[in-house]
Design a protein around this motif. Structure first.
Motif, PDB file in Angstrom:
ATOM      1  N   THR A  50      53.771  54.014  21.774  1.00  0.00           N
ATOM      2  CA  THR A  50      53.097  54.144  22.657  1.00  0.00           C
ATOM      3  C   THR A  50      52.409  52.569  23.476  1.00  0.00           C
ATOM      4  O   THR A  50      52.333  52.020  22.944  1.00  0.00           O
ATOM      5  CB  THR A  50      52.318  55.421  23.419  1.00  0.00           C
ATOM      6  OG1 THR A  50      51.116  55.856  21.779  1.00  0.00           O
ATOM      7  CG2 THR A  50      52.751  56.578  22.665  1.00  0.00           C
ATOM      8  N   HIS A  51      51.899  52.236  24.299  1.00  0.00           N
ATOM      9  CA  HIS A  51      50.873  51.533  24.682  1.00  0.00           C
ATOM     10  C   HIS A  51      50.104  52.265  25.879  1.00  0.00           C
ATOM     11  O   HIS A  51      49.866  52.268  26.985  1.00  0.00           O
ATOM     12  CB  HIS A  51      51.676  50.087  25.557  1.00  0.00           C
ATOM     13  CG  HIS A  51      52.854  49.019  24.888  1.00  0.00           C
ATOM     14  ND1 HIS A  51      51.731  48.196  24.403  1.00  0.00           N
ATOM     15  CD2 HIS A  51      53.417  49.345  24.589  1.00  0.00           C
ATOM     16  CE1 HIS A  51      52.886  48.074  23.427  1.00  0.00           C
ATOM     17  NE2 HIS A  51      53.757  48.625  24.026  1.00  0.00           N
ATOM     18  N   ASP A  54      47.162  50.853  28.496  1.00  0.00           N
ATOM     19  CA  ASP A  54      48.001  50.514  29.868  1.00  0.00           C
ATOM     20  C   ASP A  54      47.624  51.822  30.725  1.00  0.00           C
ATOM     21  O   ASP A  54      47.738  51.784  31.964  1.00  0.00           O
ATOM     22  CB  ASP A  54      49.374  50.645  30.455  1.00  0.00           C
ATOM     23  CG  ASP A  54      50.212  48.894  29.187  1.00  0.00           C
ATOM     24  OD1 ASP A  54      48.945  49.198  28.376  1.00  0.00           O
ATOM     25  OD2 ASP A  54      51.298  49.292  29.486  1.00  0.00           O
ATOM     26  N   VAL A  70      53.967  42.611  30.725  1.00  0.00           N
ATOM     27  CA  VAL A  70      53.387  43.327  30.164  1.00  0.00           C
ATOM     28  C   VAL A  70      53.722  42.250  29.171  1.00  0.00           C
ATOM     29  O   VAL A  70      52.658  41.803  27.935  1.00  0.00           O
ATOM     30  CB  VAL A  70      54.563  44.202  29.289  1.00  0.00           C
ATOM     31  CG1 VAL A  70      53.862  45.429  29.861  1.00  0.00           C
ATOM     32  CG2 VAL A  70      55.941  44.151  29.102  1.00  0.00           C
ATOM     33  N   LYS A  77      49.301  43.517  33.278  1.00  0.00           N
ATOM     34  CA  LYS A  77      48.582  45.112  31.567  1.00  0.00           C
ATOM     35  C   LYS A  77      47.374  43.520  30.830  1.00  0.00           C
ATOM     36  O   LYS A  77      46.329  44.510  30.752  1.00  0.00           O
ATOM     37  CB  LYS A  77      49.553  45.673  30.970  1.00  0.00           C
ATOM     38  CG  LYS A  77      50.572  44.621  29.633  1.00  0.00           C
ATOM     39  CD  LYS A  77      50.573  45.513  28.913  1.00  0.00           C
ATOM     40  CE  LYS A  77      49.943  45.777  27.935  1.00  0.00           C
ATOM     41  NZ  LYS A  77      50.579  46.873  26.681  1.00  0.00           N
ATOM     42  N   SER A 153      54.312  41.580  19.081  1.00  0.00           N
ATOM     43  CA  SER A 153      55.335  41.199  20.109  1.00  0.00           C
ATOM     44  C   SER A 153      55.859  41.037  20.684  1.00  0.00           C
ATOM     45  O   SER A 153      57.042  41.738  21.694  1.00  0.00           O
ATOM     46  CB  SER A 153      53.878  40.694  21.020  1.00  0.00           C
ATOM     47  OG  SER A 153      54.187  39.277  20.948  1.00  0.00           O
ATOM     48  N   SER A 224      61.553  54.280  29.967  1.00  0.00           N
ATOM     49  CA  SER A 224      61.039  52.382  30.388  1.00  0.00           C
ATOM     50  C   SER A 224      62.037  51.243  30.046  1.00  0.00           C
ATOM     51  O   SER A 224      61.799  50.426  30.904  1.00  0.00           O
ATOM     52  CB  SER A 224      59.784  52.419  29.178  1.00  0.00           C
ATOM     53  OG  SER A 224      59.120  51.054  29.122  1.00  0.00           O
ATOM     54  N   THR A 228      61.958  49.065  33.376  1.00  0.00           N
ATOM     55  CA  THR A 228      62.310  47.191  33.522  1.00  0.00           C
ATOM     56  C   THR A 228      62.921  46.698  34.055  1.00  0.00           C
ATOM     57  O   THR A 228      63.391  45.771  33.574  1.00  0.00           O
ATOM     58  CB  THR A 228      61.190  47.193  32.334  1.00  0.00           C
ATOM     59  OG1 THR A 228      62.155  47.266  30.814  1.00  0.00           O
ATOM     60  CG2 THR A 228      59.810  47.852  32.238  1.00  0.00           C
ATOM     61  N   ASP A 249      56.523  54.328  25.541  1.00  0.00           N
ATOM     62  CA  ASP A 249      56.063  53.495  25.649  1.00  0.00           C
ATOM     63  C   ASP A 249      55.161  53.110  26.862  1.00  0.00           C
ATOM     64  O   ASP A 249      53.912  53.656  26.802  1.00  0.00           O
ATOM     65  CB  ASP A 249      57.572  52.507  26.604  1.00  0.00           C
ATOM     66  CG  ASP A 249      57.644  50.536  25.729  1.00  0.00           C
ATOM     67  OD1 ASP A 249      56.607  50.766  25.126  1.00  0.00           O
ATOM     68  OD2 ASP A 249      58.132  50.053  26.447  1.00  0.00           O
ATOM     69  N   ASN A 250      55.222  52.194  27.788  1.00  0.00           N
ATOM     70  CA  ASN A 250      53.614  51.653  28.517  1.00  0.00           C
ATOM     71  C   ASN A 250      53.671  53.516  29.258  1.00  0.00           C
ATOM     72  O   ASN A 250      54.353  53.241  29.949  1.00  0.00           O
ATOM     73  CB  ASN A 250      54.360  50.781  28.994  1.00  0.00           C
ATOM     74  CG  ASN A 250      54.795  49.287  28.237  1.00  0.00           C
ATOM     75  OD1 ASN A 250      55.728  49.563  27.785  1.00  0.00           O
ATOM     76  ND2 ASN A 250      53.904  48.688  28.029  1.00  0.00           N
ATOM     77  N   MET A 252      51.990  52.815  31.938  1.00  0.00           N
ATOM     78  CA  MET A 252      51.488  51.974  33.402  1.00  0.00           C
ATOM     79  C   MET A 252      52.934  52.627  33.687  1.00  0.00           C
ATOM     80  O   MET A 252      52.483  52.920  35.334  1.00  0.00           O
ATOM     81  CB  MET A 252      51.711  50.351  33.305  1.00  0.00           C
ATOM     82  CG  MET A 252      51.546  49.613  34.301  1.00  0.00           C
ATOM     83  SD  MET A 252      52.076  47.987  34.038  1.00  0.00           S
ATOM     84  CE  MET A 252      50.050  47.676  33.680  1.00  0.00           C
ATOM     85  N   THR A 253      54.043  52.243  33.496  1.00  0.00           N
ATOM     86  CA  THR A 253      55.599  53.099  33.633  1.00  0.00           C
ATOM     87  C   THR A 253      56.140  54.563  34.085  1.00  0.00           C
ATOM     88  O   THR A 253      56.418  54.718  34.820  1.00  0.00           O
ATOM     89  CB  THR A 253      56.304  52.043  33.533  1.00  0.00           C
ATOM     90  OG1 THR A 253      56.652  51.826  32.515  1.00  0.00           O
ATOM     91  CG2 THR A 253      55.736  50.782  33.961  1.00  0.00           C
TER      92      THR A 253
END
Length: 338
Positions: A50-51, A54, A70, A77, A153, A224, A228, A249-250, A252-253
């Motif tokens: 997870t992130h 976001d 990202v 982000k 990263s 995710s 993307t 994952d994010n 955000m999405t």
């Protein structure tokens, strides 16, 4: 504590009608017996990637590439994280943690931006909740002391040798993104001897051989990767070589829903329901050496109870397939966490 219904017992998730007996937070035994309960009882989920930062920017960045979204340091982000108020960030992460807890997730393996302060913000967000986020800190090597491990990263972004050494010296796990956009950073990531690889969308035969040889666990995030537009990971091939865990994952999405992730991977990849459930439970727990993720005697009792008589689940002939391919948040009856 006694939980009655159809229990998905052991690593094969054998559906056994009976009563799960829990004492002092530990699974004591399963009493196989007839019961009137239609509940489905299974291990709570472990979200393997997870992130949560976001959470301050859900559904932002429509139309942007993965790098624009990202990539450090100037992806959307990271700009939003730099501009966010700490209180807002903590509250946003707390909402996501509460959502995961309420939908049956016991723990998440969080790549936590913001260095030491980012780790502290995550712990503040989780304070008082039953869900237990495992923080892979990011930033300078000093974050290793504050975090549960280090999350890199990607090997194309920097030389993470010192961070790898710091994690090893602290006896904490080192995880790294690899093969998300292309295959170029996979071998350098494997050279770092990580404890967990994340994504591996573009893994080729050579990489799969190395993963198998080193028995490196992998966390995949298919929804995710689809959003993307980088492709889908070779889940079947990875499962044939090593342990594979499932993450969302994010934020955000994607919502951090393991129900959605399980359904997606079960219908888009060549994997059967027990394999998917193992990806969503035991594999993630094993990646951080946690004593949960499966219902067995002596395991920590982190348990999800579903209403097998809900409008959605009633009449399901295969309990494991029903959990993986059909169940959702509205079917949750109870979540048992420490």
């Amino acid at each position: 504590m006694e939980l009655s219904g159809t229990v998905l017992w052991g690593d094969e998730y054998e559906p056994i009608q009976g009563t799960l007996v829990v004492e002092d937070g530990t699974v004591q035994r399963l009493d196989e017996e007839s019961t009137d309960s239609s509940n489905l009882i299974l291990p709570a989920f472990v979200n393997a990637h997870t992130h949560l930062g976001d959470s301050i920017a859900k559904e932002a960045g429509r139309g942007l590439t993965l790098e624009e979204l990202v990539a450090p340091p100037d992806g959307l982000k990271h700009q939003l994280l730099r501009d966010s108020d700490r209180g807002e960030l903590v509250e946003a992460m707390r909402h996501s943690l509460r959502f995961m807890q309420e939908t049956g997730t016991a723990s998440c393996l969080e790549f936590r931006e913001g260095g030491v302060e980012g780790v502290y913000a995550l712990r503040e967000a989780a304070d008082g909740l039953g869900i237990d986020p495992f923080a892979f800190g990011r930033g300078e090597t000093d974050v290793v002391e504050a975090a549960n491990g280090f999350g890199a990263s990607g090997a194309a972004d920097a030389d993470f040798s010192s961070e790898r050494a710091a994690a090893r010296n602290a006896d904490k796990p080192f995880a790294i993104h690899a093969g998300e956009v292309d295959a170029s950073d996979i071998n350098p990531a494997i050279d770092l001897d990580p404890d967990l690889l994340v994504h591996m969308v573009h893994a080729e035969s050579l990489h799969l051989d190395r993963v198998e040889d080193k028995q490196l666990p992998v966390a995949v995030c298919p929804r995710s990767n689809l959003v993307t537009d980088v492709g889908l990971p070779p889940v079947r091939e990875l499962l044939d070589r090593t342990s594979v865990a499932l993450g969302t994952d994010n934020v955000m999405t994607n919502s951090p829903s393991m129900f959605r992730e399980m359904e997606f991977v079960s219908k888009c990849c060549d994997v059967d329901a027990p394999e998917v459930l193992r990806m969503a439970t035991r594999a993630g727990a094993a990646a951080i050496s946690a004593n949960y993720g499966v219902l067995e005697q002596g395991r920590e009792a982190r348990v999800l109870v579903l209403d097998g008589d809900s409008h959605n689940l009633t009449g399901a002939l295969d309990p494991v397939r029903a959990v993986v391919r059909r169940a959702g948040a509205s079917d949750v009856e109870r979540v048992v966490l420490p």
